[in-house]
Design a protein around this motif. Structure first.
Motif, PDB file in Angstrom:
ATOM      1  N   GLN A  23       6.192 -16.534   3.724  1.00  0.00           N
ATOM      2  CA  GLN A  23       6.208 -15.085   3.764  1.00  0.00           C
ATOM      3  C   GLN A  23       4.871 -14.567   3.293  1.00  0.00           C
ATOM      4  O   GLN A  23       4.273 -15.133   2.384  1.00  0.00           O
ATOM      5  N   ALA A  24       4.432 -13.494   3.916  1.00  0.00           N
ATOM      6  CA  ALA A  24       3.214 -12.847   3.478  1.00  0.00           C
ATOM      7  C   ALA A  24       3.536 -11.411   3.167  1.00  0.00           C
ATOM      8  O   ALA A  24       4.365 -10.806   3.810  1.00  0.00           O
ATOM      9  N   ALA A  25       2.870 -10.881   2.151  1.00  0.00           N
ATOM     10  CA  ALA A  25       3.282  -9.591   1.633  1.00  0.00           C
ATOM     11  C   ALA A  25       2.644  -8.456   2.376  1.00  0.00           C
ATOM     12  O   ALA A  25       1.438  -8.395   2.512  1.00  0.00           O
ATOM     13  N   PRO A  26       3.439  -7.530   2.915  1.00  0.00           N
ATOM     14  CA  PRO A  26       2.891  -6.311   3.496  1.00  0.00           C
ATOM     15  C   PRO A  26       2.540  -5.339   2.408  1.00  0.00           C
ATOM     16  O   PRO A  26       2.867  -5.541   1.240  1.00  0.00           O
ATOM     17  N   THR A  27       1.883  -4.260   2.777  1.00  0.00           N
ATOM     18  CA  THR A  27       1.622  -3.200   1.835  1.00  0.00           C
ATOM     19  C   THR A  27       2.910  -2.450   1.585  1.00  0.00           C
ATOM     20  O   THR A  27       3.457  -1.820   2.482  1.00  0.00           O
ATOM     21  N   PRO A  28       3.499  -2.560   0.372  1.00  0.00           N
ATOM     22  CA  PRO A  28       4.841  -2.048   0.146  1.00  0.00           C
ATOM     23  C   PRO A  28       4.876  -0.652  -0.412  1.00  0.00           C
ATOM     24  O   PRO A  28       3.868  -0.052  -0.778  1.00  0.00           O
ATOM     25  N   ALA A  48      -3.616  -7.470  10.380  1.00  0.00           N
ATOM     26  CA  ALA A  48      -2.734  -7.170   9.250  1.00  0.00           C
ATOM     27  C   ALA A  48      -1.411  -7.911   9.372  1.00  0.00           C
ATOM     28  O   ALA A  48      -0.874  -8.437   8.390  1.00  0.00           O
ATOM     29  N   ALA A  49      -0.875  -7.972  10.591  1.00  0.00           N
ATOM     30  CA  ALA A  49       0.404  -8.659  10.800  1.00  0.00           C
ATOM     31  C   ALA A  49       0.254 -10.160  10.557  1.00  0.00           C
ATOM     32  O   ALA A  49       1.104 -10.781   9.906  1.00  0.00           O
ATOM     33  N   ARG A  50      -0.802 -10.745  11.071  1.00  0.00           N
ATOM     34  CA  ARG A  50      -0.991 -12.200  10.910  1.00  0.00           C
ATOM     35  C   ARG A  50      -1.232 -12.580   9.455  1.00  0.00           C
ATOM     36  O   ARG A  50      -0.870 -13.674   9.019  1.00  0.00           O
ATOM     37  N   ASN A  51      -1.850 -11.677   8.690  1.00  0.00           N
ATOM     38  CA  ASN A  51      -2.122 -11.955   7.287  1.00  0.00           C
ATOM     39  C   ASN A  51      -1.015 -11.460   6.366  1.00  0.00           C
ATOM     40  O   ASN A  51      -1.131 -11.551   5.149  1.00  0.00           O
TER      41      ASN A  51
END
Length: 426
Positions: free
Chosen positions: A103-108, A327-330
């Motif tokens: 899992q990679a963290a999105p900007t929450p 952004a999605a890939r990271n």
């Protein structure tokens, strides 16, 4: 000494429960303020939960894959001073083993504040941590893609030092291991029998993708339509623009032209730029064209959204597509960037095959699939010429879109791409 209880934060958007995806700490670990404790999964994105305090982990509130209610106890930490609870039992200790997930963290969004301490607000992942030695039976953290990379290269993951959060092994770590010439396990012989098995829990992003795909195929009445398009002219235009403006404005791929073709074609087919609420039995047609661009990442398929494509130039669309894809890939795409699309564009690039049957991204009623470009002999005015050809394989919700309208819509896109000047004639 006291106990500081961190509860499952309110991620926002009316979400009542989230899935606990992975722990980054274990009982007995010492943690510091802002250290990431766990990843949780909402309907849209992965969110990191940091510690608001310094202390020692004394109890974990759940296992990876468990769905937890907002406000339930996530973790209990022993701290100096009184803590934030009095005479309240901590969460039941949980034995947590590393689980194969990536899992990679999105900007929450902001999380629920914890009393008497800094709020547990989702933040970006911390800097790479120092790796720890692993025993022979310990299962290191790594994504399925990284595990396959290691298997293909004959690398034992337990021998590789991970630079990701909690020692997670990344593709770069495998490359560094190989570059150092470290001794590695030999790859299985080509014809040797194999009896190994691997069980991979379907949790986190992979479970969300599975649920959405199953939901889409069960609820929507899918039908697909495939058309062949001569993209020779638009590819010549793209090459010309890149040669003239690529250095100053950036290189153009075919995707911005496809986005522009969608925008222009949808003017005559508003019923296709729509969302269908099948529970309320309401179709919402949108004036704005918010194009979802299906993007593959290590954690699975994600669909970041190019908002207001109708107001963007080719280069503006290209820049936004590149930004969102990165952004999605990271794993850094926010929930807002992953929601709100009105129609989706999906492409496998050079792997696009001849025909595909894309699954709708509910509640949308159309998805346009792009197949690979190939050179084929075509007959034009009695002469055999070589042209660059590409198929569009698109799916529609037959509950909302009639077959004739779908065919005319794709034919409109075909006409725009085969005569690319018409993309810019108002």
């Amino acid at each position: 000494m006291g106990t500081h209880v961190i509860k499952m934060p309110d991620i926002g958007e009316g979400i009542a429960e989230v899935e606990l995806s992975v722990w980054h700490v274990q009982v007995g670990d010492m943690v510091v303020e802002d250290q990431v404790l766990a990843d949780v999964m909402t309907d849209k994105a992965m969110v990191d939960i940091p510690s608001p305090v310094h202390g020692k982990v004394i109890a974990l509130g759940g296992q990876p894959g468990e769905v937890m209610a907002v406000g339930s106890i996530l973790i209990s930490i022993e701290v100096e001073g009184a803590g934030n609870v009095k005479d309240a039992p901590p969460a039941a200790p949980a034995k947590v083993a590393p689980v194969e997930t990536a899992q990679a963290a999105p900007t929450p969004a902001p999380a629920m504040a914890a009393p008497l301490a800094k709020p547990a607000v989702p933040v970006s992942r911390p800097a790479p941590q120092a790796p720890v030695a692993r025993s022979a039976d310990e299962r290191p953290l790594a994504s399925p893609a990284v595990r396959k990379h290691a298997l293909d290269a004959g690398i034992q993951l337990r021998l590789v030092q991970g630079s990701g959060p909690a020692g997670r092994i990344l593709h770069e770590d495998l490359d560094a291991y190989l570059a150092q010439g470290t001794a590695r396990a030999a790859a299985p012989a080509a014809y040797a029998e194999r009896h190994d098995e691997q069980q991979i829990p379907v949790i986190g992003m992979r479970r969300k993708i599975a649920q959405r795909m199953q939901d889409a195929t069960q609820r929507a009445a899918h039908f697909s339509y495939v058309e062949e398009i001569d993209v020779t002219a638009v590819e010549e235009l793209r090459a010309h623009l890149n040669e003239k403006h690529g250095a100053s404005r950036g290189k153009l791929t075919l995707l911005p032209f496809l986005v522009r073709a969608l925008v222009v074609a949808l003017r005559d087919f508003p019923q296709i730029n729509a969302r269908y609420d099948d529970q309320a039995q309401v179709i919402t047609r949108l004036g704005a064209v918010h194009v979802g661009v299906a993007t593959q990442s290590d954690v699975g398929l994600m669909v970041p959204v190019v908002r207001h494509a109708e107001a963007r130039s080719l280069w503006d669309s290209a820049a936004e597509i590149a930004r969102l894809a990165n952004a999605a890939r990271n794993g850094k795409a926010s929930r807002d960037e992953l929601s709100g699309s009105s129609i989706t564009l999906t492409s496998l690039g050079a792997l696009g095959g001849i025909v595909s049957t894309p699954v709708l991204n509910l509640p949308e009623v159309a998805i346009v699939g792009v197949n690979k470009i190939v050179e084929r002999p075509m007959v034009i005015k009695g002469q055999i010429v070589v042209r660059k050809m590409m198929n569009l394989s698109s799916s529609f919700d037959h509950r909302v879109v009639d077959g004739m309208d779908a065919a005319l819509f794709i034919q409109a896109i075909r006409g725009l791409l085969e005569q690319p000047a018409s993309l810019f004639v108002e």
